[in-house]
Design a protein around this motif. Structure first.
Motif, PDB file in Angstrom:
ATOM      1  N   LYS A   1       0.883  -1.111  -0.279  1.00  0.00           N
ATOM      2  CA  LYS A   1       0.128   0.105   0.096  1.00  0.00           C
ATOM      3  C   LYS A   1       0.708   1.370  -0.031  1.00  0.00           C
ATOM      4  O   LYS A   1       0.487   2.291  -0.432  1.00  0.00           O
ATOM      5  CB  LYS A   1      -0.860   0.202   1.281  1.00  0.00           C
ATOM      6  CG  LYS A   1      -1.833  -0.939   1.288  1.00  0.00           C
ATOM      7  CD  LYS A   1      -3.235  -0.404   0.200  1.00  0.00           C
ATOM      8  CE  LYS A   1      -3.920   0.526   0.954  1.00  0.00           C
ATOM      9  NZ  LYS A   1      -5.134   0.971   0.297  1.00  0.00           N
TER      10      LYS A   1
ATOM     11  N   ARG B   1       1.926  -5.364  -6.048  1.00  0.00           N
ATOM     12  CA  ARG B   1       1.606  -4.186  -6.001  1.00  0.00           C
ATOM     13  C   ARG B   1       0.251  -3.880  -6.120  1.00  0.00           C
ATOM     14  O   ARG B   1      -0.019  -2.588  -6.133  1.00  0.00           O
ATOM     15  CB  ARG B   1       2.595  -3.524  -7.056  1.00  0.00           C
ATOM     16  CG  ARG B   1       4.196  -3.697  -7.062  1.00  0.00           C
ATOM     17  CD  ARG B   1       4.679  -2.802  -5.533  1.00  0.00           C
ATOM     18  NE  ARG B   1       5.945  -2.919  -5.216  1.00  0.00           N
ATOM     19  CZ  ARG B   1       6.478  -3.685  -4.518  1.00  0.00           C
ATOM     20  NH1 ARG B   1       5.622  -4.345  -3.914  1.00  0.00           N
ATOM     21  NH2 ARG B   1       7.752  -3.732  -4.290  1.00  0.00           N
ATOM     22  N   ASN B   2      -0.680  -4.621  -6.455  1.00  0.00           N
ATOM     23  CA  ASN B   2      -2.167  -4.411  -6.812  1.00  0.00           C
ATOM     24  C   ASN B   2      -3.036  -5.233  -6.166  1.00  0.00           C
ATOM     25  O   ASN B   2      -2.793  -6.420  -5.842  1.00  0.00           O
ATOM     26  CB  ASN B   2      -2.351  -4.169  -8.362  1.00  0.00           C
ATOM     27  CG  ASN B   2      -1.473  -3.091  -8.967  1.00  0.00           C
ATOM     28  OD1 ASN B   2      -1.780  -2.170  -8.719  1.00  0.00           O
ATOM     29  ND2 ASN B   2      -0.688  -3.723  -9.549  1.00  0.00           N
ATOM     30  N   ASP B   3      -4.172  -4.926  -5.651  1.00  0.00           N
ATOM     31  CA  ASP B   3      -5.237  -5.405  -4.847  1.00  0.00           C
ATOM     32  C   ASP B   3      -5.947  -6.439  -5.825  1.00  0.00           C
ATOM     33  O   ASP B   3      -5.801  -6.047  -7.220  1.00  0.00           O
ATOM     34  CB  ASP B   3      -6.213  -4.699  -4.099  1.00  0.00           C
ATOM     35  CG  ASP B   3      -7.036  -5.413  -3.170  1.00  0.00           C
ATOM     36  OD1 ASP B   3      -6.716  -6.814  -3.093  1.00  0.00           O
ATOM     37  OD2 ASP B   3      -7.862  -4.844  -2.639  1.00  0.00           O
TER      38      ASP B   3
ATOM     39  N   HIS C   1      -4.719  -9.281   0.084  1.00  0.00           N
ATOM     40  CA  HIS C   1      -5.561  -9.240  -1.220  1.00  0.00           C
ATOM     41  C   HIS C   1      -7.165  -9.259  -0.542  1.00  0.00           C
ATOM     42  O   HIS C   1      -7.475 -10.063   0.145  1.00  0.00           O
ATOM     43  CB  HIS C   1      -5.465 -10.397  -2.085  1.00  0.00           C
ATOM     44  CG  HIS C   1      -3.964 -10.171  -2.933  1.00  0.00           C
ATOM     45  ND1 HIS C   1      -3.128 -11.212  -3.302  1.00  0.00           N
ATOM     46  CD2 HIS C   1      -3.173  -9.142  -2.955  1.00  0.00           C
ATOM     47  CE1 HIS C   1      -2.086 -10.662  -3.650  1.00  0.00           C
ATOM     48  NE2 HIS C   1      -1.979  -9.491  -3.597  1.00  0.00           N
TER      49      HIS C   1
END
Length: 216
Positions: free
Chosen positions: A109, A139-141, A123
């Protein structure tokens, strides 16, 4: 005589520059005196004087200094907490901080100054009636999307088409985005009711044929 005088005067001019700004390679004392900075991996253990330069000492274990400085102590090394989804990708040294990265199932985050991760979260899970459009990365949900009409999902992973009832079945319950169609037998009661009648008819016919045979 002249050279001896210069050796004495130059340190005074260099180290005691009252009322003037210090150079980028120096730090300022409370009385305005300028002293040379300590190098990376060290900190100031004693300020400079007219006779001596700055005394620098090495950072202790668990601390670091990543820049020339005039500080009294080194920075504490960052701890990568596993219960917060982090692990140490690169251990701390006297000249660089720990570099944290995220564990599997988490995403970053917030990035740290050294481009490591300073804050991670789990996640997200997709809800019933949705599917995973894009799996979560470091790096991303997770990205979720709703099931299309005529499809359902109970676990929030994949969408499945509704079941089509056969011709001998009837739809007992309509499907939704989170549940399948429920089919039932359309002729089950019919067979239960007509079975005794069929047996009775067959029995009567059997007796009738048997009676004809006896007459002959």
């Amino acid at each position: 005589m002249v050279s001896t005088l210069l050796v004495f005067v130059i340190p005074v001019v260099y180290f005691i520059t009252l009322g003037m700004c210090c150079r980028p390679i120096e730090y300022t004392l409370s009385d305005g005196q300028c002293c040379p900075l300590c190098n990376e991996g060290t900190f100031v253990s004693r300020d400079c004087t007219v006779q001596y330069g700055t005394k620098c000492s090495s950072c202790e274990p668990g601390t670091f200094m990543n820049k020339p400085n005039g500080l009294r102590k080194c920075f504490s090394c960052t701890s990568c907490a596993s219960d917060q989804g982090l692990f140490a990708k690169q251990t701390c040294t006297t000249t660089s901080d720990t570099v944290c990265d995220v564990l599997s199932g988490y995403f970053c985050k917030a990035l740290a100054d050294n481009m490591g991760c300073s804050w991670a979260e789990k996640h997200s899970g997709c809800a019933a009636g949705q599917r995973i459009k894009e799996p979560g990365t470091s790096r991303n949900d997770t990205v979720c999307e709703a099931c299309q009409p005529g499809h359902f999902s109970t676990d929030g992973v994949n969408c499945t088409p509704w079941t089509e009832c056969s011709k001998i079945q009837k739809k007992v319950k309509e499907g939704s985005s989170s549940s399948d169609v429920v089919c039932g037998s359309a002729s089950r009661n019919h067979f239960i009711l007509t079975l005794p009648c069929s047996l009775c008819f067959c029995t009567i016919m059997g007796l009738f044929i048997k009676g004809l045979c006896l007459c002959d």
